[in-house]
Design a protein around this motif. Structure first.
Motif, mmCIF file in Angstrom:
data_model
loop_
_atom_site.group_PDB
_atom_site.id
_atom_site.type_symbol
_atom_site.label_atom_id
_atom_site.label_comp_id
_atom_site.label_asym_id
_atom_site.label_seq_id
_atom_site.Cartn_x
_atom_site.Cartn_y
_atom_site.Cartn_z
ATOM 1 N N PRO A 42 15.323 9.255 1.586
ATOM 2 C CA PRO A 42 15.458 9.933 0.269
ATOM 3 C C PRO A 42 15.704 11.467 0.584
ATOM 4 O O PRO A 42 15.661 11.707 1.783
ATOM 5 C CB PRO A 42 13.985 9.641 -0.143
ATOM 6 C CG PRO A 42 13.154 9.572 0.820
ATOM 7 C CD PRO A 42 14.122 8.817 2.094
ATOM 8 N N SER A 43 15.701 12.237 -0.314
ATOM 9 C CA SER A 43 15.933 13.686 -0.435
ATOM 10 C C SER A 43 14.662 14.402 0.165
ATOM 11 O O SER A 43 14.921 15.573 0.706
ATOM 12 C CB SER A 43 16.268 14.330 -1.471
ATOM 13 O OG SER A 43 15.357 14.138 -2.607
ATOM 14 N N SER A 44 13.617 13.780 0.126
ATOM 15 C CA SER A 44 12.384 14.586 0.577
ATOM 16 C C SER A 44 12.544 14.533 2.154
ATOM 17 O O SER A 44 13.062 13.787 2.972
ATOM 18 C CB SER A 44 10.985 13.848 0.500
ATOM 19 O OG SER A 44 11.110 12.362 0.972
ATOM 20 N N PRO A 45 11.871 15.756 2.894
ATOM 21 C CA PRO A 45 11.699 15.891 4.623
ATOM 22 C C PRO A 45 10.942 15.201 5.037
ATOM 23 O O PRO A 45 10.606 15.457 6.267
ATOM 24 C CB PRO A 45 11.693 17.332 4.589
ATOM 25 C CG PRO A 45 10.848 17.626 3.229
ATOM 26 C CD PRO A 45 11.277 16.753 2.179
ATOM 27 N N ASN A 46 10.272 14.028 4.754
ATOM 28 C CA ASN A 46 9.248 13.247 5.149
ATOM 29 C C ASN A 46 9.834 11.888 5.955
ATOM 30 O O ASN A 46 9.267 11.014 5.817
ATOM 31 C CB ASN A 46 8.105 13.120 4.450
ATOM 32 C CG ASN A 46 8.420 12.260 2.965
ATOM 33 O OD1 ASN A 46 9.370 11.786 2.767
ATOM 34 N ND2 ASN A 46 7.501 11.809 2.367
ATOM 35 N N CYS A 47 11.070 11.911 6.425
ATOM 36 C CA CYS A 47 11.584 10.647 6.748
ATOM 37 C C CYS A 47 12.891 10.988 7.742
ATOM 38 O O CYS A 47 13.465 12.060 7.684
ATOM 39 C CB CYS A 47 12.412 10.075 5.726
ATOM 40 S SG CYS A 47 13.262 8.679 6.121
ATOM 41 N N ASN A 120 19.052 0.723 15.644
ATOM 42 C CA ASN A 120 18.875 1.840 14.593
ATOM 43 C C ASN A 120 17.334 1.801 14.080
ATOM 44 O O ASN A 120 16.688 0.948 14.289
ATOM 45 C CB ASN A 120 19.551 1.253 13.429
ATOM 46 C CG ASN A 120 21.396 1.242 13.756
ATOM 47 O OD1 ASN A 120 21.777 2.339 14.305
ATOM 48 N ND2 ASN A 120 22.038 0.097 13.454
ATOM 49 N N VAL A 121 16.945 3.147 13.664
ATOM 50 C CA VAL A 121 15.636 3.622 13.481
ATOM 51 C C VAL A 121 15.505 4.143 12.039
ATOM 52 O O VAL A 121 16.219 5.047 11.656
ATOM 53 C CB VAL A 121 14.926 4.239 14.658
ATOM 54 C CG1 VAL A 121 14.947 3.574 16.062
ATOM 55 C CG2 VAL A 121 15.724 5.632 14.631
ATOM 56 N N ARG A 122 14.491 3.894 11.459
ATOM 57 C CA ARG A 122 13.980 4.811 10.258
ATOM 58 C C ARG A 122 12.278 4.909 10.149
ATOM 59 O O ARG A 122 11.554 3.945 10.533
ATOM 60 C CB ARG A 122 14.463 3.844 9.155
ATOM 61 C CG ARG A 122 14.135 4.839 7.942
ATOM 62 C CD ARG A 122 14.827 4.071 6.631
ATOM 63 N NE ARG A 122 14.788 4.811 5.363
ATOM 64 C CZ ARG A 122 13.779 4.792 4.442
ATOM 65 N NH1 ARG A 122 12.743 3.930 4.651
ATOM 66 N NH2 ARG A 122 13.813 5.485 3.481
ATOM 67 N N SER A 123 11.814 5.956 10.009
ATOM 68 C CA SER A 123 10.618 6.182 10.135
ATOM 69 C C SER A 123 10.202 7.268 8.577
ATOM 70 O O SER A 123 10.896 8.288 8.687
ATOM 71 C CB SER A 123 9.916 6.732 11.411
ATOM 72 O OG SER A 123 8.526 7.092 11.160
ATOM 73 N N ALA A 124 9.540 6.626 7.749
ATOM 74 C CA ALA A 124 9.119 7.301 6.483
ATOM 75 C C ALA A 124 7.884 7.592 5.928
ATOM 76 O O ALA A 124 7.256 6.521 6.179
ATOM 77 C CB ALA A 124 10.251 6.821 5.347
ATOM 78 N N SER A 125 7.255 8.441 5.416
ATOM 79 C CA SER A 125 6.032 8.417 4.847
ATOM 80 C C SER A 125 5.996 7.959 3.667
ATOM 81 O O SER A 125 6.976 7.784 2.789
ATOM 82 C CB SER A 125 5.427 10.136 4.594
ATOM 83 O OG SER A 125 5.499 10.702 5.877
#
Length: 151
Positions: A42-47, A120-125
């Motif tokens: 998303p647009s937030s910087p927590n990912c 492929n990776v993704r890490s998000a709060s």
């Protein structure tokens, strides 16, 4: 005149806020596989995500030689060695993990989609706006422990 005990009031407000935040943290933000990849952020910087086009949120996929099965075994081993981490979904070439923070017990979601030669990776709060770089640092730790893999 009523005397207000600000210390007790502050304690109650802090505990209520923490319970509210923890309640919000229970819903996963993982998206699964979308069009052959993990989701962008998303647009937030927590990912961070290997599917994101924004350089601030982009994280390079993990690289491996060998088979998908070898890469998956190695990744599960790396995740299993990490503190406060558990794999909660294991479906063929897709893994989802939950990472719990030490201090307040916030939960972040990690996603891994294994394709030929890369993961492929993704890490998000799950909550908040900023993570102070925690998701990127976590993925760097995973990458360092994982690569080189599977010759």
């Amino acid at each position: 005149m009523t005397h207000i005990n600000f210390s007790k009031l502050t304690t109650i407000l802090v505990l209520t806020g923490m319970l509210f935040i923890q309640g919000c943290a229970s819903k996963s933000v993982a998206s699964g596989v979308l069009q052959g990849n993990v989701a962008p952020c998303p647009s937030s910087p927590n990912c961070v995500s290997s599917a994101d086009s924004d350089e601030d949120r982009y994280f390079e996929p993990l690289k491996y030689n060998g088979t998908k099965e070898q890469a998956k075994e190695r990744l599960i081993s790396v995740l299993g060695d990490m503190k406060n981490t558990k794999v909660v979904s294991d479906r063929n070439s897709y893994l989802r993990a939950e990472f719990k923070t030490d201090l307040l017990g916030f939960v972040d979601d990690g996603e891994f989609y294994i394709v030929d030669g890369v993961i492929n990776v993704r890490s998000a709060s799950r909550t908040g706006y900023s993570d102070f770089g925690k998701n990127r640092k976590r993925m760097e730790t995973i990458k360092e422990a994982f690569e080189p893999c599977c010759n």
